[in-house]
Design an enzyme around this catalytic site. Sequence first.
Site, PDB file in Angstrom:
ATOM      1  N   ARG A   1      16.443  60.111  39.577  1.00 16.88           N
ATOM      2  CA  ARG A   1      16.349  58.692  39.243  1.00 16.88           C
ATOM      3  C   ARG A   1      14.898  58.260  39.028  1.00 16.88           C
ATOM      4  O   ARG A   1      14.611  57.405  38.208  1.00 16.88           O
ATOM      5  CB  ARG A   1      17.005  57.867  40.359  1.00 16.88           C
ATOM      6  CG  ARG A   1      17.039  56.371  40.108  1.00 16.88           C
ATOM      7  CD  ARG A   1      17.851  55.654  41.177  1.00 16.88           C
ATOM      8  NE  ARG A   1      19.264  55.951  41.072  1.00 16.88           N
ATOM      9  CZ  ARG A   1      19.957  56.699  41.935  1.00 16.88           C
ATOM     10  NH1 ARG A   1      19.356  57.239  42.980  1.00 16.88           N
ATOM     11  NH2 ARG A   1      21.228  56.915  41.763  1.00 16.88           N
ATOM     12  N   TYR A   2      13.979  58.831  39.797  1.00 16.81           N
ATOM     13  CA  TYR A   2      12.560  58.514  39.703  1.00 16.81           C
ATOM     14  C   TYR A   2      11.823  59.759  39.217  1.00 16.81           C
ATOM     15  O   TYR A   2      12.169  60.876  39.597  1.00 16.81           O
ATOM     16  CB  TYR A   2      12.008  58.081  41.058  1.00 16.81           C
ATOM     17  CG  TYR A   2      12.773  56.944  41.704  1.00 16.81           C
ATOM     18  CD1 TYR A   2      12.636  55.644  41.241  1.00 16.81           C
ATOM     19  CD2 TYR A   2      13.631  57.181  42.772  1.00 16.81           C
ATOM     20  CE1 TYR A   2      13.325  54.601  41.830  1.00 16.81           C
ATOM     21  CE2 TYR A   2      14.330  56.144  43.368  1.00 16.81           C
ATOM     22  CZ  TYR A   2      14.183  54.859  42.897  1.00 16.81           C
ATOM     23  OH  TYR A   2      14.876  53.825  43.479  1.00 16.81           O
TER      24      TYR A   2
ATOM     25  N   ARG B   1      10.547  62.487  42.063  1.00 21.80           N
ATOM     26  CA  ARG B   1      11.371  62.972  43.158  1.00 21.80           C
ATOM     27  C   ARG B   1      12.830  63.092  42.723  1.00 21.80           C
ATOM     28  O   ARG B   1      13.287  62.398  41.826  1.00 21.80           O
ATOM     29  CB  ARG B   1      11.264  62.071  44.384  1.00 21.80           C
ATOM     30  CG  ARG B   1      11.550  60.608  44.142  1.00 21.80           C
ATOM     31  CD  ARG B   1      10.882  59.790  45.243  1.00 21.80           C
ATOM     32  NE  ARG B   1      11.104  58.363  45.147  1.00 21.80           N
ATOM     33  CZ  ARG B   1      10.364  57.540  44.403  1.00 21.80           C
ATOM     34  NH1 ARG B   1       9.397  58.007  43.633  1.00 21.80           N
ATOM     35  NH2 ARG B   1      10.600  56.234  44.407  1.00 21.80           N
TER      36      ARG B   1
ATOM     37  N   CYS C   1      30.179  64.923  56.120  1.00 23.26           N
ATOM     38  CA  CYS C   1      29.313  64.340  57.139  1.00 23.26           C
ATOM     39  C   CYS C   1      29.968  64.504  58.506  1.00 23.26           C
ATOM     40  O   CYS C   1      31.194  64.655  58.599  1.00 23.26           O
ATOM     41  CB  CYS C   1      29.119  62.845  56.880  1.00 23.26           C
ATOM     42  SG  CYS C   1      28.326  62.436  55.312  1.00 23.26           S
TER      43      CYS C   1
ATOM     44  N   CYS D   1      30.765  56.603  57.556  1.00 18.58           N
ATOM     45  CA  CYS D   1      30.479  55.179  57.678  1.00 18.58           C
ATOM     46  C   CYS D   1      31.428  54.418  56.759  1.00 18.58           C
ATOM     47  O   CYS D   1      31.608  54.799  55.593  1.00 18.58           O
ATOM     48  CB  CYS D   1      29.028  54.905  57.278  1.00 18.58           C
ATOM     49  SG  CYS D   1      27.814  55.890  58.177  1.00 18.58           S
TER      50      CYS D   1
ATOM     51  N   CYS E   1      29.859  53.249  53.325  1.00 15.64           N
ATOM     52  CA  CYS E   1      29.095  54.249  52.585  1.00 15.64           C
ATOM     53  C   CYS E   1      29.112  53.977  51.083  1.00 15.64           C
ATOM     54  O   CYS E   1      30.167  53.767  50.488  1.00 15.64           O
ATOM     55  CB  CYS E   1      29.676  55.637  52.851  1.00 15.64           C
ATOM     56  SG  CYS E   1      28.841  56.959  51.940  1.00 15.64           S
TER      57      CYS E   1
ATOM     58  N   ARG F   1      28.479  56.124  48.847  1.00 16.30           N
ATOM     59  CA  ARG F   1      29.030  57.288  48.149  1.00 16.30           C
ATOM     60  C   ARG F   1      30.451  57.593  48.624  1.00 16.30           C
ATOM     61  O   ARG F   1      30.920  58.728  48.512  1.00 16.30           O
ATOM     62  CB  ARG F   1      28.139  58.514  48.376  1.00 16.30           C
ATOM     63  CG  ARG F   1      26.797  58.448  47.678  1.00 16.30           C
ATOM     64  CD  ARG F   1      26.131  59.817  47.597  1.00 16.30           C
ATOM     65  NE  ARG F   1      24.852  59.692  46.906  1.00 16.30           N
ATOM     66  CZ  ARG F   1      23.664  59.812  47.496  1.00 16.30           C
ATOM     67  NH1 ARG F   1      23.594  60.069  48.790  1.00 16.30           N
ATOM     68  NH2 ARG F   1      22.555  59.675  46.800  1.00 16.30           N
TER      69      ARG F   1
ATOM     70  N   ASP G   1      25.177  48.195  49.243  1.00 16.66           N
ATOM     71  CA  ASP G   1      25.518  48.440  47.848  1.00 16.66           C
ATOM     72  C   ASP G   1      26.942  47.974  47.557  1.00 16.66           C
ATOM     73  O   ASP G   1      27.751  47.762  48.471  1.00 16.66           O
ATOM     74  CB  ASP G   1      25.372  49.931  47.535  1.00 16.66           C
ATOM     75  CG  ASP G   1      23.938  50.398  47.674  1.00 16.66           C
ATOM     76  OD1 ASP G   1      23.054  49.760  47.069  1.00 16.66           O
ATOM     77  OD2 ASP G   1      23.690  51.391  48.390  1.00 16.66           O
TER      78      ASP G   1
ATOM     79  N   ASP H   1      19.202  48.233  45.863  1.00 11.42           N
ATOM     80  CA  ASP H   1      19.347  49.228  44.812  1.00 11.42           C
ATOM     81  C   ASP H   1      20.056  48.539  43.658  1.00 11.42           C
ATOM     82  O   ASP H   1      21.219  48.137  43.790  1.00 11.42           O
ATOM     83  CB  ASP H   1      20.175  50.419  45.309  1.00 11.42           C
ATOM     84  CG  ASP H   1      19.511  51.745  45.014  1.00 11.42           C
ATOM     85  OD1 ASP H   1      19.052  51.902  43.867  1.00 11.42           O
ATOM     86  OD2 ASP H   1      19.452  52.607  45.903  1.00 11.42           O
TER      87      ASP H   1
ATOM     88  N   LYS I   1      15.457  51.121  43.338  1.00  9.09           N
ATOM     89  CA  LYS I   1      15.263  50.156  44.412  1.00  9.09           C
ATOM     90  C   LYS I   1      14.134  49.191  44.065  1.00  9.09           C
ATOM     91  O   LYS I   1      13.118  49.595  43.499  1.00  9.09           O
ATOM     92  CB  LYS I   1      14.920  50.859  45.720  1.00  9.09           C
ATOM     93  CG  LYS I   1      16.026  51.692  46.316  1.00  9.09           C
ATOM     94  CD  LYS I   1      15.566  52.286  47.626  1.00  9.09           C
ATOM     95  CE  LYS I   1      16.613  53.228  48.209  1.00  9.09           C
ATOM     96  NZ  LYS I   1      16.756  54.453  47.366  1.00  9.09           N
TER      97      LYS I   1
END
Length: 357
Positions: free
Chosen positions: A100-101, A104, A113, A117, A120, A122, A283, A320, A327
């Site tokens: 995305r950047y 990185r 996981c 959560c 989440c 995702r 999000d 985001d 972000k």
Amino acid sequence: MALQHDPRPALPARTLASSADLASAGLIPARRAAALAEVESRYSVAVTPEIAGLIDPSDPADPIARQFLPDAREIVTLPQELTDPIGDTARSPVPGIVHRYPDRVLLKLLTVCPVYCRFCFRRESVGRGKGDLLGEAEVEAALDYIAANPQIFEVILTGGDPLMLSARRLAQVARRLAAIPHVAVLRVHTRAPTAAPDLVTPERLAALRESGKALYVALHINHARELSAGACAAIARLRAAGATLLSQTVLLAGVNDDVAILEQLMRALLAQGVKPYYLHHPDLAPGTGHFRSSIAAGKVLHAELARRITGIGLPSYVLDIPGGFGKIPVSALEPDGAGGWRVADRAGRLHLYRDDL
């Protein structure tokens, strides 16, 4: 002196992976388990013994329960919610990579996981049976992509939770990164220290150190109660391994949307040697509307937090931009005059954000 009765159930011996498990452990009423079948069919459930031990089932507003126990409201998708709210797919040149950047990349090695959560971002792609592990050929192709792009300075292991991988797999990736000279930073995003501290082993930490890169570990922590004795011991192991520790917190209605709670959390993190890094506005993931406060309310909370706490304890409050545009500080959002917000991304393109639908 009479001993006080502890209303909490005994700590379960294993991860609770269904609503039926949660009911058997006394964390939800049995009648509620059947009503959650549709939620479970879409989104994975997992509550580790460590997290279960933090939940007070007698408290209907328990902030730990709210984060991890499934809720029937998760099947309600609001008009503005998106299956891929931050645009991972559109920024994925090869499987496992999100670029995305310019400097990185995310390296997503798995989709599982230790806990799931309920908010989440995702949640449509993370969970049991949603890919689980990136194949060896795909891992090699992802690392080849990193090696072929000299502008990549930082690699961020995420997923899923990277610390669920074996030390052997982590070492394989770390050794490949060690041979890529333009990568200087390895960052790991994890819930493991608080959710499953036994995953923070000397073997996994030694494997990560094999990269030879500066090692940063970003811990996802939303409430000070998550910093149990086991979590603090795991954090101490990370520090002893030479990792620089950051935190990421999501601003969640009913969990931490209170300045005193945020202040307590940030101070507790600093006391453990963890630098508060980001406070995320939630999000627009499907079925998460009950977790989102308004941007206006979040701005007020963050401003008050800034008045109460030392500068090293103040996280950046960020949004985001939906669609994968990156972000930006929430302070950069401006009212659009129609009940929403106007924001420019890093390339200067204007976007509209609505949190009133």
